[in-house]
Design an enzyme around this catalytic site. Structure first.
Site, PDB file in Angstrom:
ATOM      1  CG  ASN A  88      -1.794   1.050   1.648  1.00 38.55           C
ATOM      2  OD1 ASN A  88      -1.743   2.017   0.634  1.00 38.55           O
ATOM      3  ND2 ASN A  88      -2.321   1.309   2.533  1.00 38.55           N
ATOM      4  CD1 TRP A  89       3.984   1.341  -2.630  1.00 37.70           C
ATOM      5  CD2 TRP A  89       4.133   2.803  -4.312  1.00 37.70           C
ATOM      6  NE1 TRP A  89       4.914   1.052  -3.299  1.00 37.70           N
ATOM      7  CE2 TRP A  89       4.935   1.822  -4.451  1.00 37.70           C
ATOM      8  CE3 TRP A  89       4.179   3.494  -5.501  1.00 37.70           C
ATOM      9  CZ2 TRP A  89       6.092   1.610  -5.534  1.00 37.70           C
ATOM     10  CZ3 TRP A  89       4.898   3.448  -6.408  1.00 37.70           C
ATOM     11  CH2 TRP A  89       6.151   2.672  -6.426  1.00 37.70           C
ATOM     12  CE  LYS A  90      -0.051   3.460   4.754  1.00 36.98           C
ATOM     13  NZ  LYS A  90       0.245   3.639   6.162  1.00 36.98           N
TER      14      LYS A  90
ATOM     15  CD  GLU B 176      -3.243  -2.341   7.565  1.00 41.26           C
ATOM     16  OE1 GLU B 176      -2.159  -2.598   7.078  1.00 41.26           O
ATOM     17  OE2 GLU B 176      -3.846  -1.145   7.375  1.00 41.26           O
TER      18      GLU B 176
ATOM     19  CG  HIS C 244      -5.540   2.096   5.663  1.00 42.79           C
ATOM     20  ND1 HIS C 244      -5.171   2.967   6.597  1.00 42.79           N
ATOM     21  CD2 HIS C 244      -4.329   1.202   5.297  1.00 42.79           C
ATOM     22  CE1 HIS C 244      -3.956   2.685   6.823  1.00 42.79           C
ATOM     23  NE2 HIS C 244      -3.481   1.764   6.396  1.00 42.79           N
TER      24      HIS C 244
ATOM     25  N   GLY D  71       3.028  -1.229   4.234  1.00 44.25           N
ATOM     26  CA  GLY D  71       2.699   0.280   3.738  1.00 44.25           C
ATOM     27  C   GLY D  71       4.315   0.636   3.344  1.00 44.25           C
ATOM     28  N   GLY D  72       5.027   1.404   4.222  1.00 47.59           N
ATOM     29  CA  GLY D  72       6.286   2.099   4.164  1.00 47.59           C
ATOM     30  C   GLY D  72       7.265   1.013   3.525  1.00 47.59           C
TER      31      GLY D  72
END
Ligand code: PGA
Length: 254
Positions: free
Chosen positions: A12-14, A169, A99, A235-236
């Site tokens: 998930n690159w957001k 999450e 999310h 994510g990161g």
């Protein structure tokens, strides 16, 4: 892991990623070999602006591409929104929904998440439905209550193993470098599995339950080995191909 459930590692690159980062997507798609792909599915969710070019890049590769959010409406006067059909039109196959950043920053409640999940699955896409407790809720001993009510409210009756993925999450673990203990993740995932089974019978047994929150190359092996953990929402560490591929690598030896 869950017997007979194929794991999914999803990135998930957001709100990160410009065209100059497309090389990372190319590197992820090119870095997956047959041995690994015999064990897992791999998905990347870049920002919507890169969706179409990302699916074109990943075409003819095993990397699936998805979106991070969509409207609960089919089409019409909803300025700034994108529909599930638009994601499908860009050849995306999945959409993240609910999310915690959407729930807390944009006021998405369970009813909205359920409607979005319906819109996604009605379009033939798969929904990755996120749930998780805040730090205060965990400290108050309410984790399982929160997960139970989010599952009850966020999943439509039509959810199936083939079109619905759950991502657990914990809000306090997202982007913080903190993760729950193996015991706590085991308990949460067992509870989610039992809740899904009660409501959806065999379909609930087959739904993938991802863990998300500070998954990194260094902890992926330990986290992915936990019972009922059927992959990761990252994510990161999904922003760099090398890190994301190293997380996928955990499955080579599991
Ligand atoms: P993180 O984010 O891996 O950076 O903690 C996970 C997520 O929000 O999906």
């Amino acid at each position: 892991m869950t017997p007979n459930v194929r794991p999914l590692v999803a990135g998930n690159w957001k709100m990160n990623g410009l065209r100059e980062q497309l090389g990372e997507i190319r590197a992820i798609a090119g870095g997956l070999d047959d041995a690994l792909l015999s064990r897992i599915d791999v998905l990347l969710c870049p920002p919507t602006t890169l969706l179409y070019v990302a699916t074109a890049l990943a075409e003819d590769t095993p990397l699936a591409i998805g979106a991070q959010n969509c409207s609960e409406h089919v089409s019409g006067a909803f300025t700034g929104e994108i529909s599930a059909e638009m994601i499908a039109d860009c050849m995306g196959t999945h959409c993240i929904v609910g999310h915690s950043e959407r729930r807390t920053l944009y006021g998405e409640n369970d009813a909205i998440v359920r409607d979005k999940t319906k819109a996604i699955t009605n379009t033939g896409l798969s929904a990755i439905v996120c749930i998780g407790e805040t730090e205060a809720e965990r400290k108050a001993g309410k984790t399982l209550d929160i997960l139970g009510s989010q599952l009850a409210g966020s999943l439509p009756e039509s959810a199936r193993a083939s079109n619905t993925v759950i991502a657990y999450e914990p809000v306090w673990a997202i982007g913080t470098g903190l993760t729950p203990s193996v015991t706590d993740i085991t308990e949460a995932h067992a509870f989610i599995r039992q809740t899904l089974r009660q409501r959806f019978a065999d379909e609930g047994d087959g739904m993938r339950i991802l863990y998300g929150g500070s998954v990194k190359p260094g902890n992926a092996g330990e986290l992915m080995a936990i019972a009922n953990v059927d992959g990761a929402l990252v994510g990161g560490a999904s922003l760099k191909a090398l890190d994301f591929l190293a997380i996928c690598e955990a499955y080579r030896v599991l």
